[in-house]
Design a protein around this motif. Structure first.
Motif, PDB file in Angstrom:
ATOM      1  N   ILE A  45      -2.393   7.028   1.449  1.00 58.90           N
ATOM      2  CA  ILE A  45      -1.745   5.769   1.081  1.00 58.90           C
ATOM      3  C   ILE A  45      -2.165   4.612   1.975  1.00 58.90           C
ATOM      4  CG2 ILE A  45       0.250   6.938   0.106  1.00 58.90           C
ATOM      5  CD1 ILE A  45       1.824   6.335   2.561  1.00 58.90           C
ATOM      6  N   SER A  46      -2.867   4.884   3.057  1.00 59.77           N
ATOM      7  CA  SER A  46      -3.366   3.799   3.911  1.00 59.77           C
ATOM      8  C   SER A  46      -4.652   3.254   3.306  1.00 59.77           C
ATOM      9  CB  SER A  46      -3.628   4.303   5.330  1.00 59.77           C
ATOM     10  OG  SER A  46      -2.437   4.784   5.902  1.00 59.77           O
ATOM     11  N   SER A  47      -4.640   1.992   2.928  1.00 62.21           N
ATOM     12  CA  SER A  47      -5.787   1.386   2.246  1.00 62.21           C
ATOM     13  C   SER A  47      -6.074   0.024   2.849  1.00 62.21           C
ATOM     14  CB  SER A  47      -5.493   1.234   0.745  1.00 62.21           C
ATOM     15  OG  SER A  47      -6.495   0.485   0.107  1.00 62.21           O
ATOM     16  N   LYS A  48      -7.365  -0.262   3.056  1.00 60.58           N
ATOM     17  CA  LYS A  48      -7.765  -1.563   3.585  1.00 60.58           C
ATOM     18  C   LYS A  48      -7.634  -2.667   2.538  1.00 60.58           C
ATOM     19  CE  LYS A  48     -11.083   0.377   6.882  1.00 60.58           C
ATOM     20  NZ  LYS A  48     -12.514   0.434   7.290  1.00 60.58           N
ATOM     21  N   ASN A  49      -7.624  -2.290   1.263  1.00 61.12           N
ATOM     22  CA  ASN A  49      -7.543  -3.285   0.191  1.00 61.12           C
ATOM     23  C   ASN A  49      -6.134  -3.805  -0.044  1.00 61.12           C
ATOM     24  OD1 ASN A  49     -10.308  -2.935  -0.293  1.00 61.12           O
ATOM     25  ND2 ASN A  49      -9.915  -1.209  -1.666  1.00 61.12           N
ATOM     26  N   ASN A  50      -5.151  -3.155   0.557  1.00 60.56           N
ATOM     27  CA  ASN A  50      -3.755  -3.535   0.344  1.00 60.56           C
ATOM     28  C   ASN A  50      -3.104  -3.798   1.691  1.00 60.56           C
ATOM     29  OD1 ASN A  50      -1.168  -3.907  -0.487  1.00 60.56           O
ATOM     30  ND2 ASN A  50      -0.892  -1.885  -1.415  1.00 60.56           N
ATOM     31  N   GLN A  51      -2.679  -5.031   1.909  1.00 60.11           N
ATOM     32  CA  GLN A  51      -2.118  -5.399   3.204  1.00 60.11           C
ATOM     33  C   GLN A  51      -0.757  -4.761   3.466  1.00 60.11           C
ATOM     34  OE1 GLN A  51      -1.205  -9.571   3.411  1.00 60.11           O
ATOM     35  NE2 GLN A  51      -0.626  -9.695   1.243  1.00 60.11           N
ATOM     36  N   GLU A  55       2.430  -0.763   6.155  1.00 60.23           N
ATOM     37  CA  GLU A  55       3.894  -0.794   6.242  1.00 60.23           C
ATOM     38  C   GLU A  55       4.501   0.341   5.428  1.00 60.23           C
ATOM     39  OE1 GLU A  55       7.609  -3.702   4.900  1.00 60.23           O
ATOM     40  OE2 GLU A  55       5.546  -4.436   4.821  1.00 60.23           O
ATOM     41  N   ALA A  56       3.975   0.571   4.224  1.00 62.68           N
ATOM     42  CA  ALA A  56       4.487   1.657   3.384  1.00 62.68           C
ATOM     43  C   ALA A  56       4.238   3.015   4.040  1.00 62.68           C
ATOM     44  CB  ALA A  56       3.827   1.603   2.005  1.00 62.68           C
ATOM     45  N   ALA A  57       3.053   3.170   4.656  1.00 64.07           N
ATOM     46  CA  ALA A  57       2.737   4.438   5.316  1.00 64.07           C
ATOM     47  C   ALA A  57       3.677   4.697   6.492  1.00 64.07           C
ATOM     48  CB  ALA A  57       1.283   4.429   5.788  1.00 64.07           C
ATOM     49  N   LEU A 113       2.259   0.466  -2.429  1.00 63.89           N
ATOM     50  CA  LEU A 113       1.203   1.394  -2.838  1.00 63.89           C
ATOM     51  C   LEU A 113       0.415   0.851  -4.023  1.00 63.89           C
ATOM     52  CD1 LEU A 113       3.088   4.815  -2.718  1.00 63.89           C
ATOM     53  CD2 LEU A 113       1.843   3.670  -0.890  1.00 63.89           C
ATOM     54  N   GLN A 114      -0.831   1.298  -4.122  1.00 62.53           N
ATOM     55  CA  GLN A 114      -1.598   1.095  -5.342  1.00 62.53           C
ATOM     56  C   GLN A 114      -1.138   2.119  -6.376  1.00 62.53           C
ATOM     57  OE1 GLN A 114      -3.757  -1.345  -5.817  1.00 62.53           O
ATOM     58  NE2 GLN A 114      -3.685  -2.119  -3.725  1.00 62.53           N
ATOM     59  N   TRP A 115      -1.494   1.892  -7.635  1.00 58.27           N
ATOM     60  CA  TRP A 115      -0.987   2.766  -8.697  1.00 58.27           C
ATOM     61  C   TRP A 115      -1.400   4.229  -8.547  1.00 58.27           C
ATOM     62  CZ3 TRP A 115       3.141   1.736 -11.080  1.00 58.27           C
ATOM     63  CH2 TRP A 115       3.481   0.440 -11.455  1.00 58.27           C
ATOM     64  N   PRO A 116      -2.639   4.561  -8.155  1.00 61.60           N
ATOM     65  CA  PRO A 116      -2.969   5.993  -7.991  1.00 61.60           C
ATOM     66  C   PRO A 116      -2.108   6.689  -6.939  1.00 61.60           C
ATOM     67  CG  PRO A 116      -4.975   4.686  -8.132  1.00 61.60           C
ATOM     68  CD  PRO A 116      -3.849   3.719  -8.025  1.00 61.60           C
ATOM     69  N   GLN A 117      -1.858   5.999  -5.807  1.00 62.22           N
ATOM     70  CA  GLN A 117      -0.996   6.583  -4.781  1.00 62.22           C
ATOM     71  C   GLN A 117       0.458   6.649  -5.256  1.00 62.22           C
ATOM     72  OE1 GLN A 117      -3.245   4.219  -4.192  1.00 62.22           O
ATOM     73  NE2 GLN A 117      -4.625   5.008  -2.633  1.00 62.22           N
ATOM     74  N   ALA A 118       0.870   5.670  -6.068  1.00 57.65           N
ATOM     75  CA  ALA A 118       2.227   5.694  -6.612  1.00 57.65           C
ATOM     76  C   ALA A 118       2.428   6.895  -7.542  1.00 57.65           C
ATOM     77  CB  ALA A 118       2.518   4.389  -7.354  1.00 57.65           C
ATOM     78  N   ILE A 119       1.376   7.256  -8.280  1.00 59.44           N
ATOM     79  CA  ILE A 119       1.461   8.441  -9.143  1.00 59.44           C
ATOM     80  C   ILE A 119       1.742   9.685  -8.302  1.00 59.44           C
ATOM     81  CG2 ILE A 119       0.140   9.957 -10.671  1.00 59.44           C
ATOM     82  CD1 ILE A 119      -1.300   7.485 -11.714  1.00 59.44           C
TER      83      ILE A 119
END
Length: 333
Positions: A45-51, A55-57, A113-119
């Protein structure tokens, strides 16, 4: 949506941790599987594309670590006081799965989260805690189950009413479905498996549709032209299927569970579940009817719709499968 080598590695260990928890013969082995699952999900869930992913992680790690510490605490009481230990264990597993009244972390983590991680968070990450919940002796934890079912149904229904962010709507929908799944655990593991499997398929199909449309807000769904009306129809048929509207596929597990709850005499739980299902259907219908009757100028953010040419037929077939069930039952009779 190509996966890198580290993502494949962490996804494999995530599945391994889930399998270890489900198949373990001791609570220590189940705890080890939960920890392996947690440590594998954090890098995913840690992604550079999502700021907001960091925090979510962090939120997810702190909550899951708290749940794991309560599991260890309950283990210390297991030999002396079985009842309190079972209550603590059920509480920690409800916290890990995101059921009310321990749901406070779930919508905020979903939002980052992005949608794939949300799934993954809505489906695979619920397998281990809910399987372990089904292993508990219900005589000791029935009051906790009763309270969690009623609160999850009400929180999941009411919490989604004032939301316009799609990930939060899906989060509250997941909390509401947790109530149905915990009710299925009270009946039998088979009922839970049927409900959970169909829920995973439908919620994953909706999240994939949102992912390919790059939709994160209700207004993104409204900003389609008449040219994409089949796509709108597919999206909202899937939403209504998730809400359990007959005769879509999502109604089948609810139909089965309603019959089982009536046979078991759990009428109060059934009444609360049906009331919450009507409220969730209300906000699905509100989005669907508004989007189907409003056309606005085409926007530029919809860049991944070409990938839907392969995805749409499979999602459509999954969500309208419920239309064929009465015909199959008639033939069987």
């Amino acid at each position: 949506m190509a996966l890198s080598s580290p993502q494949i590695l962490f996804f494999s260990t995530l599945l391994l941790g889930t399998m270890l928890s489900v198949s373990s013969t001791s609570w220590f082995g189940a705890w080890v599987g939960l920890e392996l699952n947690l440590l594998s999900f954090i890098p995913i869930i840690s992604s550079k594309n999502n700021q907001y992913s960091s925090e979510a992680a962090l939120k997810y790690f702190l909550i899951q670590a708290l749940g794991s510490s309560v599991i260890i605490l309950s283990a210390s009481f297991m030999l002396t006081a079985t009842g309190p230990a079972s209550l603590l264990l059920a509480t920690s597993l409800l916290l890990k799965s995101g059921a009310a009244p321990f749901h406070f972390w779930f919508p905020s983590v979903m939002e980052g989260l992005q949608w794939p991680q949300a799934i993954l968070l809505m489906t695979i990450q619920k397998i281990a805690p809910m399987s372990l919940l089904s292993y508990l002796t219900l005589n000791h934890v029935f009051p906790v189950f009763w309270a969690a079912i009623m609160l999850s149904a009400l929180v999941g229904a009411v919490g989604g009413l004032n939301q316009t962010l799609l990930r939060k709507i899906m989060a509250y929908s997941s909390i509401n479905h947790m109530a149905w799944m915990m009710s299925a655990i009270l009946i039998s593991e088979t009922s839970w498996l049927v409900y959970f499997t169909i829920y995973c398929i439908i919620s994953s199909s909706i999240a994939l549709l949102f992912f390919y449309q790059e939709a994160f807000h209700v207004s993104h769904l409204l900003n389609h032209t008449n040219h994409s009306s089949p796509l709108k129809l597919l999206t909202f048929m899937s939403l209504l299927s998730l809400g359990g509207l007959p005769p879509f596929t999502g109604f089948i597990p609810k139909w089965i569970l309603i019959q089982e709850l009536i046979s078991s005499g759990l009428f109060l739980i059934l009444a609360i579940l049906l009331m919450s299902a009507l409220i969730t259907l209300f906000y699905y219908l509100r989005i669907s009817l508004t989007a189907m009757t409003i056309s606005t100028p085409k926007t530029k953010w919809n860049s991944k719709s070409k990938g839907l040419s392969y995805l749409a037929p499979s999602i459509l077939s999954l969500n309208v499968l419920g239309l064929l069930v009465p015909s199959i039952l008639m033939l069987a009779v």
